[in-house]
Scaffold this motif. Structure first.
Motif, mmCIF file in Angstrom:
data_model
loop_
_atom_site.group_PDB
_atom_site.id
_atom_site.type_symbol
_atom_site.label_atom_id
_atom_site.label_comp_id
_atom_site.label_asym_id
_atom_site.label_seq_id
_atom_site.Cartn_x
_atom_site.Cartn_y
_atom_site.Cartn_z
ATOM 1 N N GLY A 185 3.503 15.817 -4.799
ATOM 2 C CA GLY A 185 4.628 15.350 -5.693
ATOM 3 C C GLY A 185 4.864 14.129 -5.335
ATOM 4 N N TYR A 186 4.872 13.284 -4.308
ATOM 5 C CA TYR A 186 4.623 11.842 -4.101
ATOM 6 C C TYR A 186 3.819 11.469 -4.767
ATOM 7 C CZ TYR A 186 8.545 14.264 -0.467
ATOM 8 O OH TYR A 186 9.358 15.091 -0.058
ATOM 9 N N ALA A 187 4.527 10.249 -5.300
ATOM 10 C CA ALA A 187 3.081 9.061 -6.425
ATOM 11 C C ALA A 187 3.667 8.136 -5.257
ATOM 12 C CB ALA A 187 3.876 8.538 -6.564
ATOM 13 N N LEU A 188 1.836 8.344 -4.094
ATOM 14 C CA LEU A 188 1.103 6.506 -3.461
ATOM 15 C C LEU A 188 1.784 5.434 -3.708
ATOM 16 C CD1 LEU A 188 -1.033 9.215 -1.165
ATOM 17 C CD2 LEU A 188 1.136 9.448 -0.807
ATOM 18 N N ARG A 189 1.480 4.238 -3.243
ATOM 19 C CA ARG A 189 2.030 2.883 -4.276
ATOM 20 C C ARG A 189 1.566 1.914 -3.248
ATOM 21 N NH1 ARG A 189 8.323 2.058 -5.085
ATOM 22 N NH2 ARG A 189 7.210 0.120 -5.498
ATOM 23 N N ARG A 190 1.417 1.739 -1.993
ATOM 24 C CA ARG A 190 0.296 1.480 -1.537
ATOM 25 C C ARG A 190 0.227 1.555 0.319
ATOM 26 N NH1 ARG A 190 3.699 -1.732 2.113
ATOM 27 N NH2 ARG A 190 6.108 -2.365 0.951
ATOM 28 N N VAL A 191 -0.389 1.228 1.061
ATOM 29 C CA VAL A 191 -1.074 1.687 2.215
ATOM 30 C C VAL A 191 0.107 0.765 3.508
ATOM 31 C CG1 VAL A 191 -2.418 1.808 4.831
ATOM 32 C CG2 VAL A 191 -3.320 2.350 1.753
ATOM 33 N N LEU A 192 0.806 1.436 3.836
ATOM 34 C CA LEU A 192 1.558 1.176 5.344
ATOM 35 C C LEU A 192 1.382 0.924 6.772
ATOM 36 C CD1 LEU A 192 5.058 2.352 4.673
ATOM 37 C CD2 LEU A 192 4.879 0.286 4.227
ATOM 38 N N GLY A 193 -0.086 1.797 6.974
ATOM 39 C CA GLY A 193 -0.892 1.818 7.838
ATOM 40 C C GLY A 193 -1.883 2.716 8.100
ATOM 41 N N ARG A 194 -2.651 2.280 9.764
ATOM 42 C CA ARG A 194 -3.119 3.493 10.026
ATOM 43 C C ARG A 194 -3.871 4.057 11.403
ATOM 44 N NH1 ARG A 194 -5.979 -0.004 5.597
ATOM 45 N NH2 ARG A 194 -6.233 1.539 3.614
ATOM 46 N N GLY A 195 -3.651 5.134 11.811
ATOM 47 C CA GLY A 195 -3.618 5.462 12.815
ATOM 48 C C GLY A 195 -5.049 6.173 13.174
ATOM 49 N N GLY A 196 -4.875 7.198 14.507
ATOM 50 C CA GLY A 196 -5.656 8.551 14.280
ATOM 51 C C GLY A 196 -5.994 9.837 13.790
ATOM 52 N N MET A 197 -4.514 9.401 13.408
ATOM 53 C CA MET A 197 -4.517 10.515 12.621
ATOM 54 C C MET A 197 -4.727 10.760 11.623
ATOM 55 S SD MET A 197 -2.978 13.191 15.070
ATOM 56 C CE MET A 197 -1.633 14.503 13.060
ATOM 57 N N GLY A 198 -4.793 9.497 9.863
ATOM 58 C CA GLY A 198 -4.275 9.229 9.135
ATOM 59 C C GLY A 198 -3.930 7.839 8.615
ATOM 60 N N GLU A 199 -3.907 8.097 7.070
ATOM 61 C CA GLU A 199 -2.891 7.235 6.783
ATOM 62 C C GLU A 199 -1.833 7.233 6.531
ATOM 63 O OE1 GLU A 199 -6.863 5.153 4.065
ATOM 64 O OE2 GLU A 199 -5.493 5.715 3.199
ATOM 65 N N VAL A 200 -0.585 5.847 6.504
ATOM 66 C CA VAL A 200 0.746 6.075 5.969
ATOM 67 C C VAL A 200 1.076 5.401 4.437
ATOM 68 C CG1 VAL A 200 2.867 5.937 6.920
ATOM 69 C CG2 VAL A 200 1.354 6.035 8.480
ATOM 70 N N HIS A 201 1.832 6.031 3.640
ATOM 71 C CA HIS A 201 1.605 5.525 2.781
ATOM 72 C C HIS A 201 3.588 4.776 2.034
ATOM 73 C CE1 HIS A 201 -2.921 5.388 0.940
ATOM 74 N NE2 HIS A 201 -2.967 6.668 2.195
ATOM 75 N N LEU A 202 3.481 4.179 1.579
ATOM 76 C CA LEU A 202 4.734 4.178 1.085
ATOM 77 C C LEU A 202 4.652 5.163 0.229
ATOM 78 C CD1 LEU A 202 7.623 2.695 0.947
ATOM 79 C CD2 LEU A 202 6.496 1.070 -0.274
#
Length: 585
Positions: A9-26
């Motif tokens: 239900g969350y619309a991903l807008r852009r990548v905030l960062g990447r790490g060992g666990m995965g990607e963080v999106h705004l």
């Protein structure tokens, strides 16, 4: 937006960062707010053992109080994708701030130390150990530091040093973590000392070099702390004792920093917010912001919608880069460039200032290419732009498809009455309701015709009772739908009419995590053909109630905020934001 990825239900807008666990999106939440969504790497999400740990640790992380943290709002599995949702904190991380602006000092360094110690107290109080506290896991918001990713390091196999080293940062590991021993809260306290040493000196406490060399120094040598103020250095030295039993707890850290005074987490958070000035500017895009008065030096990146309000003055000494829509009112004064990116546009951009110009080529792209995105340090307007970050504006908007958002200026009612007191405190609106009264105030803007979404962020500062928002109301008749949260985390939806006892439509029902600062969102739909109004309520981005009213339902009118004590003591509630918008088609 076509092609937009939606998870849970969350619309991903852009990548905030990447790490060992995965990607963080705004991401945009289902209620139109913003959140940070961590999307776990598929290979991890397909591992049944990982998913069991994921569910266990997320449940623990959700128990962490919101004090100086970016709280966990939601988590789940969507198909073969695991995701974790946290509050979106607008600001750089500590590592970036020190790298670009140098070490912190004075009240900011002290507020940072108090804020992180307060966050650790909340984390440890929920039975969680962070395990990976480091500068990049401390975000610097306009209100102070916010600790993120607590408990996430436990999602890997904690039995091996190799796995800890991969997810952790050697420079901030405690000696027992290096030795592969079981970790407790004392390991986070040790990391706190290293983070504060780095923030105050700009140096890693055990220097650089190969990881093995750094780990050797952690176990066998002392940290380099020269350059720290003597008082703070003493606290850091005790926090970084080699033996865990010799280190203070997070609560003892906080007391030491406050000169022996023991503060509650809520009070400590307020101390941080009132003393923090923070980085001199805003990091990254300003999402859905409205500008009334701001002096911007350097590019201001906008993602979403930026509005410069009627009668506003916003001198821009550098390009305003827009990804989305910028609306500049005809009587606003703007000096500088307004340059949309390739994906943006500028509307109503008849800039009247003699120094203003719309930097558009004939094809609608900025002359000279897209503005390079970097951190714009904003001088002389930090307080104003802190309001811009959360998308609030003093001047009300007329309804032309635009939402009304409020910074609680003079247009909101203030002063004392039989029911209590209303006042503006900075950019906030504070209601103090007397025992036996319901103190409710109308927004200066009426609801649009049709369905409406009303939202506010608020926290209880004194007393017990309920508070929240109301819609489809009338100040003259007293009719309204109230959407309330109590200090004990109970939510209700109540229909009220003058001279009648309120009619409960939902609740009271307990909602986890609704006992601190809360974002309350209420939807009052337009009456359907059958004479029924749909009502929905969200608390901290979670849908908590959905009911309907078919008994002489209320129609469009006014909306606002309210507070109502349930005991002999007055109830004081601080509203930090408020908005009215049309329901989404």
């Amino acid at each position: 937006m076509s092609g937009e990825r939606v998870i849970g239900g969350y619309a991903l807008r852009r990548v905030l960062g990447r790490g060992g666990m995965g990607e963080v999106h705004l991401a945009t939440t289902p209620t139109g707010g913003l959140a940070a969504v961590k999307v776990i790497h598929p290979e991890l999400a397909r591992d049944p053992a990982f998913l069991r740990r994921f569910e266990r640790e997320v449940a623990a992380a959700r128990r962490v109080a919101r004090f100086c943290t970016a709280p966990v709002l939601d988590a789940g599995i969507d198909g073969d994708v695991a995701y974790l949702v946290t509050e979106y904190v607008k600001g750089p991380d500590l590592a970036q701030a020190v790298r670009e602006q140098g070490p912190l000092s004075g009240s900011d360094l002290e507020a940072l130390a108090v804020g992180i110690a307060t966050a650790l107290g909340a984390i440890h109080g929920a039975g969680v150990v962070h395990r990976d506290l480091k500068p990049s896991n401390v975000l610097l918001s306009p209100l102070g530091p916010r600790v993120i990713d607590f408990g996430i390091a436990q999602l890997v196999d904690a039995d091996s040093l190799a796995s800890q080293a991969i997810l952790g940062t050697p420079a901030f590991m405690a000696p027992e973590q290096v030795r592969g021993e079981p970790l407790g809260p004392a390991a986070d306290v040790y990391a706190w000392g290293g983070v504060i040493a780095f923030a105050g000196t700009g140096r890693l406490p055990f220097g650089g070099g190969a990881p093995a060399e750094v780990l050797y120094r952690i176990v066998n040598e002392g940290p380099r702390l020269d350059g720290l103020d003597a008082g703070l250095r003493d606290v850091v030295e005790r926090a970084m004792a080699k033996e865990p039993r010799l280190r203070p707890t997070a609560q003892q850290l906080l007391a030491s920093l406050m000169g022996g005074t023991h503060l509650t987490p809520a009070t400590a958070t307020q101390v941080v917010e009132r003393t923090w000035t923070g980085p001199r500017g805003l990091a990254g895009p300003v999402d859905g912001a409205s500008v009334r008065s701001a002096s911007v030096r350097g590019p201001l990146d906008v993602s979403g919608t930026a509005r410069i309000t009627p009668g506003a003055s916003a001198p821009v000494q550098g390009p305003l880069a827009v990804s989305g829509t910028a609306r500049i009112a005809p009587d606003a004064s703007v000096s500088g460039q307004i340059a949309p990116s390739a994906s943006g546009d500028v509307r109503d951009a008849a800039v009247p200032s003699a120094h203003g110009r719309n930097a558009l080529s004939d094809k609608g792209f900025p002359r000279g290419g897209v503005t390079r995105r970097r951190w714009p340090w904003v001088a002389g307007a930090v307080a104003v732009l802190a309001v811009v970050v959360v998308g609030v504006v003093v001047a009300p908007w007329v309804w032309e498809g635009r939402p009304y958002t409020a910074g609680f200026g003079d247009s909101w009612a203030t002063g004392a009455s039989d029911g209590g007191d209303a006042r503006v405190a900075g950019s906030d609106y504070v209601l103090t309701a007397k025992p036996g009264w319901r103190l409710w105030k109308s927004a200066p803007a009426r609801e649009p015709d049709g369905g409406v979404v009303v939202s506010a962020k608020a926290r209880r500062e004194q007393g017990s009772g309920e508070y929240g928002v109301w819609c489809h109301g009338s100040a003259s008749s007293g009719d309204r739908y109230e959407f309330g949260v109590s200090g004990s985390g109970q939510v209700t939806i109540v229909k009220r009419r003058t001279g009648q006892k309120g009619t409960p439509l939902y609740g009271p029902a307990a909602v986890k995590g609704a006992t601190g600062s809360n974002r309350i969102v209420a939807e009052c739909a337009d009456a359907e053909a059958g004479g029924k109004v749909g009502l929905r309520m969200w608390v901290n981005e979670r849908l908590v109630a959905e009911v309907s009213d078919a008994s002489d339902p209320l129609g469009s009118g006014e909306a606002g905020v309210y507070a109502a004590p349930d005991a002999k003591e007055a109830l004081r509630v601080r509203f930090e934001s408020f908005a009215i918008d049309r329901t989404k088609d």
